[in-house]
Design an enzyme around this catalytic site. Structure first.
Site, short mmCIF file in Angstrom:
data_model
loop_
_atom_site.label_atom_id
_atom_site.label_comp_id
_atom_site.label_asym_id
_atom_site.label_seq_id
_atom_site.Cartn_x
_atom_site.Cartn_y
_atom_site.Cartn_z
N HIS A 130 0.81 -1.23 0.00
CA HIS A 130 0.00 0.00 0.00
C HIS A 130 0.85 1.27 0.00
CE1 HIS A 130 -3.68 -2.19 0.37
NE2 HIS A 130 -3.38 -2.70 1.55
N ASP A 166 -2.70 -10.59 -2.66
CA ASP A 166 -3.25 -10.12 -1.39
C ASP A 166 -4.73 -9.75 -1.59
OD1 ASP A 166 -2.09 -8.82 1.43
OD2 ASP A 166 -3.82 -7.71 0.65
N HIS A 168 -6.24 -7.24 -0.64
CA HIS A 168 -6.40 -5.81 -0.93
C HIS A 168 -5.64 -5.43 -2.20
CE1 HIS A 168 -6.77 -6.26 3.51
NE2 HIS A 168 -7.79 -5.43 3.33
N ASP A 253 -4.58 -12.87 3.09
CA ASP A 253 -5.85 -12.44 3.67
C ASP A 253 -7.05 -12.77 2.78
OD1 ASP A 253 -4.65 -10.57 2.03
OD2 ASP A 253 -4.82 -8.91 3.45
ZN LIG Z 1 -4.18 -7.25 2.51
#
Ligand SMILES: [Zn+2]
Length: 325
Positions: A130, A166, A168, A253
């Site tokens: 991120h 991931d 996200h 995740d």
């Molecule tokens: Zn994540």
């Protein structure tokens, strides 16, 4: 592809535990301890090349991050604790841990490009995907995979691919390589979801147009949907790009047990998806970098499943038959 086992590099250092979380934060040191127990149980240390991390150099960091941001982090973080945003904390040794996470990932890439290992995993904290060029966010201080990709380019890799599975979207990685045709960024992620980016029409700009591929997944998607996307979209894209190095932004995740999202991958899926990536990049080395994953059992067993697939023979006909070269 040879049926013999491959040489794996592994990095899992205590410095990553020094990024000490505030009470109740999901991105916690215990994550790495859970992985370490599973790596021990799998006997990987008997076979793997163990790397010890070193801090990333300023030049390595500047290949992915603005000098102004690095000045700020270097000045404000060491010895302190606090937050850079609501989600993203730092502890007195977090900056040191972040430097080692990025530097350790660079080392793994160097060993892979040198041919010392066929595949590697940098099991590091804090995570990175991120963090944009000029902004830490989403539990991430420095973008480990981006720093490593740029280091690989500096060492002569012509084309580097990053597959980010991931849960996200890796907005930071996308941002850093948005106009870069020499680093292919491919992401599967729950969408819409944090951080809000990763729509299918985000494909890069300028010379980098087409070198960003977003494959948003709806809440509830699981093994079948991922197998489909890896077989039909990611495999062909990697074959066409023919990278010299594949990096995996390996967050876990998207596992069905994870408390943060609503995707439903099984532990075994991470084994099969890793095989698909190996099959797609041929002899190019693969380096996985730990990102998220917040259920300890799902995280640790899935990491082990990935390591076994990186290390073992590429034998499963189910992985290659349906989309042979
Ligand atoms: Zn994540």
């Amino acid at each position: 592809m040879s049926a013999t086992a491959r040489r794996l590099g592994l990095l899992l250092d205590d410095i990553s535990l020094e990024h000490a979380e505030p009470a109740g934060h999901p991105e916690r040191a215990e994550r790495l301890r859970a992985i370490a127990r599973e790596v021990d149980a799998g006997g990987f240390w008997d076979r793997a090349l163990r790397l010890r991390s070193r801090p990333a150099t300023r030049a390595e960091l500047e290949a992915a991050h603005a000098p102004k941001l690095l000045d700020l982090l270097e000045r404000e973080l060491p010895g302190q604790e606090g937050h850079v945003d609501a989600d993203t904390y730092f502890a007195p040794r977090s900056w040191e841990a972040a430097l080692h996470a990025a530097g350790g990932t660079v080392q793994m890439v160097e060993r892979a490009l040198a041919g010392d290992i066929d595949a590697g995993a940098a099991l590091v904290r804090p995570p990175g995907h991120h963090a944009t060029g000029d902004r830490p966010m989403g539990f991430c201080l420095v973008n480990n995979v981006a720093v490593a990709a740029r280091a690989a380019r500096a060492q002569g890799a012509k084309r580097v691919a990053i597959v980010d599975w991931d849960l996200h979207h890796g907005n930071g990685t996308q941002d850093i390589f948005w106009e870069d045709p020499d680093v292919l960024y491919v992401s599967t992620h729950q969408y819409p979801f944090y951080p809000g980016t990763g729509a299918v029409d985000e494909i890069g700009e300028g010379a980098g147009r087409g070198a960003t591929i977003n494959l948003p997944m709806p809440a509830g998607a699981g093994d079948a949907e991922y197998e489909h996307v890896f077989a039909r979209a990611i495999g062909p894209a990697l074959r066409a790009y023919a990278p010299d190095l594949l990096l995996i932004s390996a967050g876990f995740d998207a596992h069905v047990r994870d408390p943060l999202g609503q995707l439903r991958l099984s532990t075994g899926a991470f084994h099969r998806l890793t095989h698909r990536l190996r099959d797609a990049v041929g002899a190019a080395p693969i380096v996985a970098v730990l990102e998220g994953g917040y259920d300890l059992e799902g995280l640790a067993t899935s990491t082990r499943a990935m390591l076994e697939a990186l290390e073992g023979p590429l034998a499963a006909p189910a992985c290659s038959q349906t989309h042979g070269r």
